[in-house]
Design a protein around this motif. Structure first.
Motif, PDB file in Angstrom:
ATOM      1  N   ARG A 204       0.866  -1.161   0.000  1.00  0.00           N
ATOM      2  CA  ARG A 204       0.000   0.000   0.000  1.00  0.00           C
ATOM      3  C   ARG A 204       0.911   1.221   0.000  1.00  0.00           C
ATOM      4  O   ARG A 204       2.107   1.103   0.200  1.00  0.00           O
ATOM      5  CB  ARG A 204      -0.979  -0.011   1.173  1.00  0.00           C
ATOM      6  N   TYR A 213      -4.483  -1.315  -8.613  1.00  0.00           N
ATOM      7  CA  TYR A 213      -5.924  -1.243  -8.871  1.00  0.00           C
ATOM      8  C   TYR A 213      -6.258  -0.990 -10.343  1.00  0.00           C
ATOM      9  O   TYR A 213      -7.402  -0.681 -10.666  1.00  0.00           O
ATOM     10  CB  TYR A 213      -6.568  -0.135  -8.034  1.00  0.00           C
ATOM     11  N   VAL A 214      -5.249  -1.067 -11.223  1.00  0.00           N
ATOM     12  CA  VAL A 214      -5.526  -0.894 -12.657  1.00  0.00           C
ATOM     13  C   VAL A 214      -4.898  -2.045 -13.449  1.00  0.00           C
ATOM     14  O   VAL A 214      -3.964  -2.693 -12.994  1.00  0.00           O
ATOM     15  CB  VAL A 214      -4.980   0.453 -13.218  1.00  0.00           C
ATOM     16  N   ASP A 215      -5.449  -2.283 -14.614  1.00  0.00           N
ATOM     17  CA  ASP A 215      -4.829  -3.191 -15.583  1.00  0.00           C
ATOM     18  C   ASP A 215      -4.341  -2.331 -16.742  1.00  0.00           C
ATOM     19  O   ASP A 215      -4.992  -1.362 -17.127  1.00  0.00           O
ATOM     20  CB  ASP A 215      -5.847  -4.204 -16.113  1.00  0.00           C
TER      21      ASP A 215
ATOM     22  N   PRO B 154      -9.328   0.801 -15.044  1.00  0.00           N
ATOM     23  CA  PRO B 154      -9.714   0.331 -13.707  1.00  0.00           C
ATOM     24  C   PRO B 154     -10.078  -1.152 -13.732  1.00  0.00           C
ATOM     25  O   PRO B 154     -10.550  -1.666 -14.740  1.00  0.00           O
ATOM     26  CB  PRO B 154     -10.937   1.199 -13.366  1.00  0.00           C
ATOM     27  N   LYS B 155      -9.853  -1.826 -12.608  1.00  0.00           N
ATOM     28  CA  LYS B 155     -10.199  -3.248 -12.500  1.00  0.00           C
ATOM     29  C   LYS B 155     -11.713  -3.450 -12.599  1.00  0.00           C
ATOM     30  O   LYS B 155     -12.175  -4.466 -13.070  1.00  0.00           O
ATOM     31  CB  LYS B 155      -9.725  -3.803 -11.157  1.00  0.00           C
ATOM     32  N   VAL B 158     -13.767  -3.205  -6.755  1.00  0.00           N
ATOM     33  CA  VAL B 158     -12.717  -3.653  -5.834  1.00  0.00           C
ATOM     34  C   VAL B 158     -13.340  -3.882  -4.456  1.00  0.00           C
ATOM     35  O   VAL B 158     -14.088  -3.027  -3.966  1.00  0.00           O
ATOM     36  CB  VAL B 158     -11.594  -2.593  -5.729  1.00  0.00           C
ATOM     37  N   VAL B 160     -12.714  -4.110  -0.531  1.00  0.00           N
ATOM     38  CA  VAL B 160     -11.722  -3.783   0.504  1.00  0.00           C
ATOM     39  C   VAL B 160     -12.165  -4.446   1.808  1.00  0.00           C
ATOM     40  O   VAL B 160     -13.134  -4.023   2.429  1.00  0.00           O
ATOM     41  CB  VAL B 160     -11.566  -2.257   0.681  1.00  0.00           C
ATOM     42  N   ASP B 174      -7.036   2.537   1.876  1.00  0.00           N
ATOM     43  CA  ASP B 174      -6.856   1.556   0.815  1.00  0.00           C
ATOM     44  C   ASP B 174      -7.917   1.695  -0.271  1.00  0.00           C
ATOM     45  O   ASP B 174      -7.716   1.259  -1.410  1.00  0.00           O
ATOM     46  CB  ASP B 174      -6.862   0.134   1.387  1.00  0.00           C
ATOM     47  N   ALA B 175      -9.050   2.313   0.080  1.00  0.00           N
ATOM     48  CA  ALA B 175     -10.104   2.518  -0.918  1.00  0.00           C
ATOM     49  C   ALA B 175      -9.810   3.741  -1.800  1.00  0.00           C
ATOM     50  O   ALA B 175     -10.179   3.759  -2.973  1.00  0.00           O
ATOM     51  CB  ALA B 175     -11.452   2.694  -0.214  1.00  0.00           C
ATOM     52  N   ALA B 178      -8.026   3.109  -5.069  1.00  0.00           N
ATOM     53  CA  ALA B 178      -8.901   2.294  -5.922  1.00  0.00           C
ATOM     54  C   ALA B 178      -9.958   3.184  -6.581  1.00  0.00           C
ATOM     55  O   ALA B 178     -10.243   3.070  -7.773  1.00  0.00           O
ATOM     56  CB  ALA B 178      -9.564   1.193  -5.104  1.00  0.00           C
ATOM     57  N   ASN B 183     -12.302   2.815 -10.065  1.00  0.00           N
ATOM     58  CA  ASN B 183     -13.023   1.626  -9.605  1.00  0.00           C
ATOM     59  C   ASN B 183     -14.181   2.010  -8.691  1.00  0.00           C
ATOM     60  O   ASN B 183     -14.175   3.080  -8.083  1.00  0.00           O
ATOM     61  CB  ASN B 183     -12.083   0.706  -8.811  1.00  0.00           C
TER      62      ASN B 183
END
Lengths: 255, 241
Positions: A204, A213-215, B154-155, B158, B160, B174-175, B178, B183
């Motif tokens: 983190r 958090y990305v591709d 973005p994935k 997500v 958490v 942590d959010a 994201a 996301n």
């Protein structure tokens, strides 16, 4: 704690490093290795500071340390301390629950004479318990500090920052603070935070904390000429041409 | 706000007027609620609604839908929401410090480390996200003839899953990256400390509303996370702090 550490400063800041959130901080200190030349002074000052800590659940800044969060935490902490004491460890501060303050309060605890075979020697307590060990050299301290499967956070104390960094680089931990307990590395959010060994998963903070958090998607556009033999060119000639191109590119140190 | 326990037959650890609306934010209620107590005093905080499998499916459906719109919001606008969130957390710190202390039992100086962590991460990711998320133009296989772009996608949604020991820092901080990456986030905080995460979600909604000038979005229409506390009654172990 190296021989040239600022002992009084370390004895003060170690309180925060060991007892934040009653030790229920993943990065908090549970083992302190002190050079023999400064051991007595450090232990005397540290234990004095710990004994002066105020405990309570007040919703203001009046108390230094609060409660554990669950009965199971209290059980673990009591179990680890009782086990150590039964096997010969010495309680320098704390060592008891405080049901008079609240159901899960436990005093900040400092242990000495901790030895292999005691649970606190190598297992994580995740509570307000720290063991102090006397060591004869930096080598001995590094070896003892690395004698664990965990590796989230460590701390090195020395007035010589370069010497501190050299020792830090040999500690198997994802973050090592020199002359701080944990918050110098944790608070530097431009740098990644995470463990080595079995401590923590991923990272983190820092660019790593966002890029997970990305591709990525790669879009390649080919212009004018294809990446294939030109009209009339044999596959063999194409291979020879490309071999030449690869050689030139490497000679020019192109990426 | 008052922090003293209310003088009712059963003393409560925090004012019901604070707890109830936050508990109601969760996509939950399909499973029996669980009583939560303040470790330092033993006083009850409240009955935390629990999510059923259907609740969780609903939360993900909402999040997937919201994410498509959220990903279209320019990064420059997303980072302004992070900056607004930063300001709200600092301005309202007395409230969240009371919540964190009450849920965990920790002292206020230690709870403040969590407020600091969230402020630092909000500021940091607001400052660096535009550059980190920008398209990159790497060298192509044949110089000039091959041009390449790398985009960051973005994935999607997500999850958490946050532990109880640093409930604000480990849910919100942590959010934030994201969310800023486009996301949607499903929060699954530990039961013991769900209120801290729910408060952060409430603050994130406020920050979003303030930025867009939109009416207060309900979780079903929000571009900020649709929370789903808690998906299962078993407590999660802390993994990192």
């Amino acid at each position: 704690m190296l021989a040239d550490a600022d002992v009084s400063k370390a004895a003060k800041l170690a309180v925060r490093a060991c007892f934040s959130s009653a030790g229920q901080l993943c990065e908090s200190m549970e083992r302190i290795y002190v050079d023999a030349t400064v051991y007595d002074q450090f232990v005397a000052e540290f234990v004095g500071n710990v004994k002066n800590m105020t405990l309570g659940g007040d919703l203001d800044y009046s108390k230094d340390m609060g409660s554990l969060t669950f009965q199971r935490q209290l059980d673990t902490v009591s179990g680890h301390v009782d086990d150590a004491v039964a096997k010969g460890a010495k309680v320098l501060a704390g060592g008891r629950a405080r049901p008079d303050l609240g159901p899960y309060f436990y005093e900040p605890t400092v242990l000495a004479d901790v030895a292999p075979g005691m649970t606190v020697y190598r297992e994580e307590t995740f509570g307000p318990v720290v063991s102090v060990y006397k060591v004869d050299s930096d080598e001995a301290a590094i070896e003892a500090a690395n004698d664990t499967a965990y590796g989230l956070n460590a701390s090195v104390w020395s007035k010589d920052a370069e010497r501190g960094k050299a020792v830090a680089a040999r500690i198997n931990a994802g973050s090592v603070n020199v002359n701080e307990g944990f918050i110098a590395a944790w608070g530097s959010v431009d740098a990644p935070s995470g463990g080595l060994g079995i401590s923590g998963q991923g990272r983190r903070h820092g660019p790593e904390g966002l890029l997970k958090y990305v591709d990525t998607q790669t879009i390649a556009v080919q212009r004018v000429l294809p990446i294939a033999p030109l009209p009339g060119m044999s596959e063999q000639m194409w291979a020879k041409t490309m071999t030449l191109v690869f050689g030139v590119m490497k000679t020019l140190r192109q990426k | 706000m008052t922090t003293a326990p209310e003088l009712t037959a059963e003393p409560t650890a925090l004012p019901t007027a604070l707890v109830k609306p936050l508990f109601d934010r969760g996509v939950a209620g399909g499973a029996p609620s669980v009583p939560i107590f303040a470790p330092a005093t033993g006083h009850k905080i409240g009955d935390l609604p629990q999510s059923s499998i259907a609740d969780i499916d609903r939360a993900f459906a909402v999040a997937r839908h919201a994410q498509r719109d959220w990903a279209k919001v320019p990064v420059k606008q997303r980072v302004e929401i992070l900056r607004r969130f930063h300001d709200i957390v600092l301005a309202e710190q007395d409230t969240i410090l009371d919540i964190v202390q009450t849920e965990t039992g920790k002292s206020r100086p230690h709870a403040f480390d969590e407020v600091g962590d969230v402020a630092l991460n909000s500021r940091y990711y607001a400052a660096v996200a535009p550059k980190l998320l920008a398209d990159r133009k790497p060298r192509g296989v044949l110089p000039v003839l091959t041009s390449v772009e790398v985009r960051n996608r973005p994935k999607g949604v997500v999850a958490v899953i946050s532990p109880w020991n640093y409930p604000l820092a480990l849910s919100a901080s942590d959010a934030l990256p994201a969310l800023v990456a486009g996301n949607a986030v499903i929060a699954r905080p530990d039961n013991q400390t769900a209120l801290s995460a729910l408060w952060a979600i409430d603050a994130a909604d406020l920050a979003t509303t303030a930025e867009h000038g939109l009416p207060q979005p309900a979780p079903t229409t929000s571009t900020t996370p649709a929370p789903a506390p808690p998906a299962a009654p078993s407590p999660s172990r802390p993994v990192s702090a």
